[in-house]
Scaffold this motif. Sequence first.
Motif, PDB file in Angstrom:
ATOM      1  N   THR A  83       0.857  -1.183   0.000  1.00 24.77           N
ATOM      2  CA  THR A  83       0.000   0.000   0.000  1.00 24.77           C
ATOM      3  C   THR A  83       0.893   1.234   0.000  1.00 24.77           C
ATOM      4  N   TYR A  84       0.278   2.392  -0.207  1.00 23.39           N
ATOM      5  CA  TYR A  84       1.045   3.628  -0.122  1.00 23.39           C
ATOM      6  C   TYR A  84       1.230   4.004   1.345  1.00 23.39           C
ATOM      7  N   CYS A  85       2.453   3.791   1.828  1.00 23.51           N
ATOM      8  CA  CYS A  85       2.827   4.077   3.206  1.00 23.51           C
ATOM      9  C   CYS A  85       4.355   4.107   3.247  1.00 23.51           C
ATOM     10  N   SER A  86       4.909   4.381   4.412  1.00 22.93           N
ATOM     11  CA  SER A  86       6.369   4.463   4.515  1.00 22.93           C
ATOM     12  C   SER A  86       7.046   3.139   4.196  1.00 22.93           C
ATOM     13  N   GLN A  87       6.399   2.023   4.543  1.00 23.21           N
ATOM     14  CA  GLN A  87       7.028   0.720   4.375  1.00 23.21           C
ATOM     15  C   GLN A  87       7.017   0.256   2.914  1.00 23.21           C
ATOM     16  N   ARG A 234      11.538  10.736   3.117  1.00 23.88           N
ATOM     17  CA  ARG A 234      12.352  11.660   3.904  1.00 23.88           C
ATOM     18  C   ARG A 234      13.743  11.088   4.168  1.00 23.88           C
ATOM     19  N   ALA A 235      13.807   9.786   4.412  1.00 23.25           N
ATOM     20  CA  ALA A 235      15.100   9.153   4.663  1.00 23.25           C
ATOM     21  C   ALA A 235      15.978   9.187   3.415  1.00 23.25           C
ATOM     22  N   VAL A 236      15.381   8.983   2.251  1.00 25.96           N
ATOM     23  CA  VAL A 236      16.139   9.069   0.998  1.00 25.96           C
ATOM     24  C   VAL A 236      16.706  10.477   0.834  1.00 25.96           C
ATOM     25  N   GLU A 237      15.856  11.489   1.064  1.00 22.17           N
ATOM     26  CA  GLU A 237      16.331  12.869   0.927  1.00 22.17           C
ATOM     27  C   GLU A 237      17.463  13.154   1.910  1.00 22.17           C
ATOM     28  N   ALA A 246      20.496   7.226   6.057  1.00 18.88           N
ATOM     29  CA  ALA A 246      19.311   7.392   6.893  1.00 18.88           C
ATOM     30  C   ALA A 246      18.284   6.294   6.642  1.00 18.88           C
ATOM     31  N   CYS A 247      18.294   5.698   5.465  1.00 19.38           N
ATOM     32  CA  CYS A 247      17.342   4.624   5.162  1.00 19.38           C
ATOM     33  C   CYS A 247      17.602   3.423   6.064  1.00 19.38           C
ATOM     34  N   ARG A 248      18.841   3.019   6.168  1.00 22.18           N
ATOM     35  CA  ARG A 248      19.183   1.885   7.021  1.00 22.18           C
ATOM     36  C   ARG A 248      18.914   2.203   8.493  1.00 22.18           C
ATOM     37  N   THR A 249      19.277   3.411   8.916  1.00 19.86           N
ATOM     38  CA  THR A 249      19.040   3.805  10.304  1.00 19.86           C
ATOM     39  C   THR A 249      17.552   3.846  10.610  1.00 19.86           C
ATOM     40  N   LEU A 250      16.747   4.320   9.662  1.00 20.12           N
ATOM     41  CA  LEU A 250      15.298   4.364   9.864  1.00 20.12           C
ATOM     42  C   LEU A 250      14.731   2.963  10.061  1.00 20.12           C
ATOM     43  N   ILE A 251      15.160   2.019   9.231  1.00 21.39           N
ATOM     44  CA  ILE A 251      14.674   0.642   9.357  1.00 21.39           C
ATOM     45  C   ILE A 251      15.017   0.073  10.729  1.00 21.39           C
ATOM     46  N   HIS A 252      16.250   0.273  11.178  1.00 22.80           N
ATOM     47  CA  HIS A 252      16.658  -0.254  12.475  1.00 22.80           C
ATOM     48  C   HIS A 252      15.841   0.378  13.601  1.00 22.80           C
ATOM     49  N   GLU A 272       2.503   4.472  12.416  1.00 22.40           N
ATOM     50  CA  GLU A 272       2.881   5.343  13.526  1.00 22.40           C
ATOM     51  C   GLU A 272       4.307   5.085  14.002  1.00 22.40           C
ATOM     52  N   TYR A 273       4.801   3.869  13.813  1.00 20.69           N
ATOM     53  CA  TYR A 273       6.175   3.578  14.214  1.00 20.69           C
ATOM     54  C   TYR A 273       7.178   4.230  13.265  1.00 20.69           C
ATOM     55  N   TRP A 274       6.829   4.311  12.002  1.00 18.89           N
ATOM     56  CA  TRP A 274       7.686   5.000  11.036  1.00 18.89           C
ATOM     57  C   TRP A 274       7.737   6.489  11.349  1.00 18.89           C
ATOM     58  N   ILE A 275       6.603   7.059  11.684  1.00 17.96           N
ATOM     59  CA  ILE A 275       6.560   8.478  12.026  1.00 17.96           C
ATOM     60  C   ILE A 275       7.362   8.754  13.290  1.00 17.96           C
ATOM     61  N   ALA A 276       7.199   7.890  14.289  1.00 12.89           N
ATOM     62  CA  ALA A 276       7.955   8.052  15.533  1.00 12.89           C
ATOM     63  C   ALA A 276       9.446   7.894  15.305  1.00 12.89           C
ATOM     64  N   ALA A 277       9.825   6.945  14.488  1.00  7.87           N
ATOM     65  CA  ALA A 277      11.252   6.727  14.202  1.00  7.87           C
ATOM     66  C   ALA A 277      11.854   7.925  13.471  1.00  7.87           C
ATOM     67  N   ALA A 278      11.126   8.452  12.499  1.00  6.71           N
ATOM     68  CA  ALA A 278      11.615   9.622  11.762  1.00  6.71           C
ATOM     69  C   ALA A 278      11.782  10.815  12.682  1.00  6.71           C
ATOM     70  N   ALA A 279      10.829  10.984  13.606  1.00  7.98           N
ATOM     71  CA  ALA A 279      10.932  12.080  14.570  1.00  7.98           C
ATOM     72  C   ALA A 279      12.131  11.903  15.474  1.00  7.98           C
ATOM     73  N   GLU A 280      12.360  10.667  15.927  1.00  5.59           N
ATOM     74  CA  GLU A 280      13.521  10.398  16.790  1.00  5.59           C
ATOM     75  C   GLU A 280      14.828  10.702  16.081  1.00  5.59           C
ATOM     76  N   LEU A 281      14.863  10.423  14.783  1.00  5.07           N
ATOM     77  CA  LEU A 281      16.096  10.626  14.006  1.00  5.07           C
ATOM     78  C   LEU A 281      16.214  12.030  13.448  1.00  5.07           C
ATOM     79  N   GLY A 282      15.156  12.807  13.554  1.00  3.53           N
ATOM     80  CA  GLY A 282      15.184  14.174  13.041  1.00  3.53           C
ATOM     81  C   GLY A 282      15.189  14.284  11.542  1.00  3.53           C
ATOM     82  N   ILE A 283      14.460  13.354  10.883  1.00  3.90           N
ATOM     83  CA  ILE A 283      14.382  13.408   9.414  1.00  3.90           C
ATOM     84  C   ILE A 283      12.940  13.639   8.982  1.00  3.90           C
TER      85      ILE A 283
END
Length: 283
Positions: A83-87, A234-237, A246-252, A272-283
Motif C-alpha cells: 500500500t502507499y505508506c512508509s514501508q 524523507r530518509a532518501v532525501e 538514513a534509510c538503514r538507520t530508519l529501518i533499524h 505510527e512507528y515509522w513516524i515516531a522513528a523519523a521524529a527520533e532521528l530528526g528526518i
Amino acid sequence: MKLALVGDIHSNHVALRATLAQVAREGVDGVVFLGDYVSDFPSPQKTLALLRECKTQYQTWFLRGNREEYMIGRHRGEGGRWTYCSQYGSLLYTYENLTDADIRFFEAMPIAATIRPEGCAPFAVCHASPEDAREYIADDEARMRECLDAICADLLFCGHTHAQKACALGNRAVYFIGSAGLSEGAPGMAQFALMESEGGGWRVELTGVPYDADEALAEFDSSGLGQKAGMWARAVESTVRTGRNACRTLIHTVTRLARQDGKTAPFAIPEEYWIAAAAELGI
C-alpha cells in the motif's frame, strides 16, 4: 580494455546521467551494471531509458539486484500486500510505473557472473554476493574469502553496500563500488568504479562524479512519491543531503520501536512507528 562498473542507481536518473557522461569522457569499452536500478527515486522509466540507450553505445552486462527481485516477486503475486505508506510506498510506486517488458528485462538478468574479456584476466561481479542478491558481506572478511573461493577469478566486484571499499585478501581482492544513485559517505556524488587491463591484470579505481541533488529531489513533489512513500522518502532525501545512510538507520529504529511494543511481523509495521522513528532521528 577499460570498463566502468555502475550499480545501485535506485531510479536516480539525474545521477545516472552524470555518471554516464563521465563514463563517456573516460573512453570506456564497456559498462557492467550491478543491479538495483529502480525504486526509492521517482520516474523509474527515465532510468530504464538511459540503460537501454547505453546498450546501443557500449558492450554491456546487467545483473539483477534485490530491488529487481522485489519487482519480479510482486509481478508473480508474492511479497504480501503493498500500500502507499512508509514501508511499501516507494516499492508500490515503482511497480506501478513498470511494464511487462521491464519485468522480463529484470528476469533475464543473473545475480552474479564471471566476465572473461578477450585477452584479459577474468573477474567476477555480483550485486550483493554470488549466491544471494540481498546478502551483506562488506564487513565479513571470512565470507568474502568464501565468495572468492567459489568463483574462478581473483577479483570480485559487489554493489549493495552503497559505500565504496577495497578489501585486499592476499593476491585476491573484493571491491565494493558504491552507489550511483544513493551513495553513502559522499553526498551529492554518484559513485562507480573504473578498471583498466594492465600487465596481465587490472588496475581498479573507485571514483565518482557530482550531480545535481536538488534536481533529483525536486521530482519527489512533482511525481507524488514524496507523499506516497512517507517517512521513507524523507530518509532518501536525508541520505542524499548528508551522505549518511538514513534509510538503514530508519529501518533499524522502526524495528526497535515496534519490537518494544511486541509487533514483530516483518511485513506489517504500522505507520505510527515509522513516524515516531523519523521524529527520533530528526528526518
